[in-house]
Design a protein around this motif. Structure first.
Motif, PDB file in Angstrom:
ATOM      1  N   UNK A 113       0.651  -1.378  -0.065  1.00 47.35           N
ATOM      2  CA  UNK A 113       0.132  -0.206  -0.008  1.00 47.35           C
ATOM      3  C   UNK A 113       0.752   1.261   0.085  1.00 47.35           C
ATOM      4  N   UNK A 114       0.596   2.240  -0.750  1.00 44.55           N
ATOM      5  CA  UNK A 114       1.109   3.372  -0.692  1.00 44.55           C
ATOM      6  C   UNK A 114       0.250   4.357  -0.686  1.00 44.55           C
ATOM      7  N   UNK A 115       0.419   5.750  -0.264  1.00 48.07           N
ATOM      8  CA  UNK A 115      -0.264   6.914   0.044  1.00 48.07           C
ATOM      9  C   UNK A 115      -1.152   7.336  -0.870  1.00 48.07           C
ATOM     10  N   UNK A 116      -0.817   7.352  -2.190  1.00 45.02           N
ATOM     11  CA  UNK A 116      -1.664   7.980  -3.368  1.00 45.02           C
ATOM     12  C   UNK A 116      -2.765   6.873  -3.415  1.00 45.02           C
ATOM     13  N   UNK A 117      -2.794   5.798  -3.035  1.00 48.42           N
ATOM     14  CA  UNK A 117      -3.889   4.657  -3.129  1.00 48.42           C
ATOM     15  C   UNK A 117      -5.082   5.379  -2.516  1.00 48.42           C
ATOM     16  N   UNK A 118      -5.019   6.229  -1.466  1.00 55.67           N
ATOM     17  CA  UNK A 118      -5.920   6.811  -0.466  1.00 55.67           C
ATOM     18  C   UNK A 118      -6.756   7.994  -1.449  1.00 55.67           C
ATOM     19  N   UNK A 119      -5.704   8.713  -1.990  1.00 58.42           N
ATOM     20  CA  UNK A 119      -6.307   9.737  -3.103  1.00 58.42           C
ATOM     21  C   UNK A 119      -7.223   9.080  -4.010  1.00 58.42           C
ATOM     22  N   UNK A 120      -6.723   8.157  -4.688  1.00 55.16           N
ATOM     23  CA  UNK A 120      -7.532   7.445  -5.739  1.00 55.16           C
ATOM     24  C   UNK A 120      -8.523   6.963  -5.350  1.00 55.16           C
ATOM     25  N   UNK A 121      -8.652   6.521  -4.096  1.00 56.45           N
ATOM     26  CA  UNK A 121      -9.762   5.505  -3.508  1.00 56.45           C
ATOM     27  C   UNK A 121     -10.957   6.665  -3.249  1.00 56.45           C
ATOM     28  N   UNK A 122     -10.468   7.948  -2.959  1.00 56.45           N
ATOM     29  CA  UNK A 122     -11.543   9.037  -2.667  1.00 56.45           C
ATOM     30  C   UNK A 122     -12.091   9.265  -3.854  1.00 56.45           C
ATOM     31  N   UNK A 123     -11.321   9.461  -5.098  1.00 54.24           N
ATOM     32  CA  UNK A 123     -12.108   9.545  -6.398  1.00 54.24           C
ATOM     33  C   UNK A 123     -12.918   8.588  -6.729  1.00 54.24           C
ATOM     34  N   UNK A 124     -12.690   7.400  -6.714  1.00 55.82           N
ATOM     35  CA  UNK A 124     -13.578   6.212  -7.204  1.00 55.82           C
ATOM     36  C   UNK A 124     -14.767   6.164  -6.185  1.00 55.82           C
ATOM     37  N   UNK A 125     -14.486   6.395  -4.907  1.00 56.17           N
ATOM     38  CA  UNK A 125     -15.582   6.332  -3.989  1.00 56.17           C
ATOM     39  C   UNK A 125     -16.797   7.582  -4.195  1.00 56.17           C
ATOM     40  N   UNK A 126     -16.182   8.562  -4.668  1.00 64.59           N
ATOM     41  CA  UNK A 126     -17.212   9.826  -4.811  1.00 64.59           C
ATOM     42  C   UNK A 126     -18.075   9.290  -6.070  1.00 64.59           C
ATOM     43  N   UNK A 127     -17.080   8.886  -7.157  1.00 64.50           N
ATOM     44  CA  UNK A 127     -17.712   8.608  -8.474  1.00 64.50           C
ATOM     45  C   UNK A 127     -18.723   7.513  -8.320  1.00 64.50           C
ATOM     46  N   UNK A 128     -18.407   6.522  -7.788  1.00 59.80           N
ATOM     47  CA  UNK A 128     -19.217   5.156  -7.480  1.00 59.80           C
ATOM     48  C   UNK A 128     -20.622   5.710  -6.769  1.00 59.80           C
ATOM     49  N   UNK A 129     -20.552   6.884  -5.920  1.00 61.03           N
ATOM     50  CA  UNK A 129     -21.626   7.450  -5.176  1.00 61.03           C
ATOM     51  C   UNK A 129     -22.507   8.305  -6.186  1.00 61.03           C
ATOM     52  N   UNK A 130     -22.119   8.509  -7.439  1.00 61.53           N
ATOM     53  CA  UNK A 130     -22.717   9.304  -8.244  1.00 61.53           C
ATOM     54  C   UNK A 130     -22.401  10.779  -8.046  1.00 61.53           C
ATOM     55  N   UNK A 131     -21.494  11.102  -7.476  1.00 54.33           N
ATOM     56  CA  UNK A 131     -21.038  12.333  -7.359  1.00 54.33           C
ATOM     57  C   UNK A 131     -20.935  13.145  -8.629  1.00 54.33           C
ATOM     58  N   UNK A 132     -21.112  14.386  -8.870  1.00 57.06           N
ATOM     59  CA  UNK A 132     -20.867  14.909 -10.186  1.00 57.06           C
ATOM     60  C   UNK A 132     -19.238  15.293 -10.475  1.00 57.06           C
TER      61      UNK A 132
END
Length: 165
Positions: A113-132
């Motif tokens: 695990x590396x720190x940038x995975x957390x940033x990518x996880x944020x983006x994928x989480x928000x997108x999968x929840x239907x955020x604009x």
């Protein structure tokens, strides 16, 4: 976060680092440079200064973050930095990376695990929840929408409301 919390004498600090990086899509450099004057714990806001020419933004702080930050403030009030080193200065990039890598190992994740995975996880989480997509772009501080589109391309429900038969 649970694995980080269990390890060492700075478990709460380390778990809060992971929480803040994930919830706000922070890069390591952005997280370790966070200062108490960027927070308003009464109003529940965080001013994020983005690196890499990103656009700054003000993010809301939710209950879990507020509780963790208030405890962190009680434990580490001597430094202007949220995440401080043993010497009361800002945490180093290397230390933050080690905390996240070690937490992944302790959690039993089958991959490094590396720190940038957390940033990518944020983006994928928000997108999968239907955020604009534009809202995600501003939230993550991307100047170019192409950097944000990668998250929406894989969102599982992106076509679900196209037809209402």
């Amino acid at each position: 976060m649970q694995a980080a919390k269990q390890e060492g004498r700075n478990g709460h600090r380390d778990a809060t680092l992971i929480l803040m990086m994930y919830r706000h899509g922070l890069r390591v450099s952005e997280a370790i440079s966070l200062r108490w004057d960027q927070l308003d714990l009464k109003q529940g806001t965080l001013h994020v200064n983005r690196m890499k020419r990103g656009t700054p933004a003000t993010h809301p702080l939710r209950g879990p973050e507020l509780r963790a930050l208030r405890q962190l403030k009680r434990e580490y009030s001597e430094s202007p930095y949220l995440f401080q080193s043993e010497r009361k200065g800002p945490m180093s990039d290397r230390t933050a990376r080690a905390i996240i890598a070690r937490s992944g190992e302790l959690a039993g994740l089958p991959f490094p695990v590396h720190p940038h995975m957390l940033r990518h996880s944020t983006g994928y989480y928000l997108a999968s929840n239907g955020q604009d997509t534009r809202a995600i772009q501003v939230y993550l501080g991307h100047r170019n929408i192409q950097h944000t589109v990668r998250y929406t391309e894989l969102a599982p429900g992106r076509f679900k409301d196209f037809w209402n038969d």
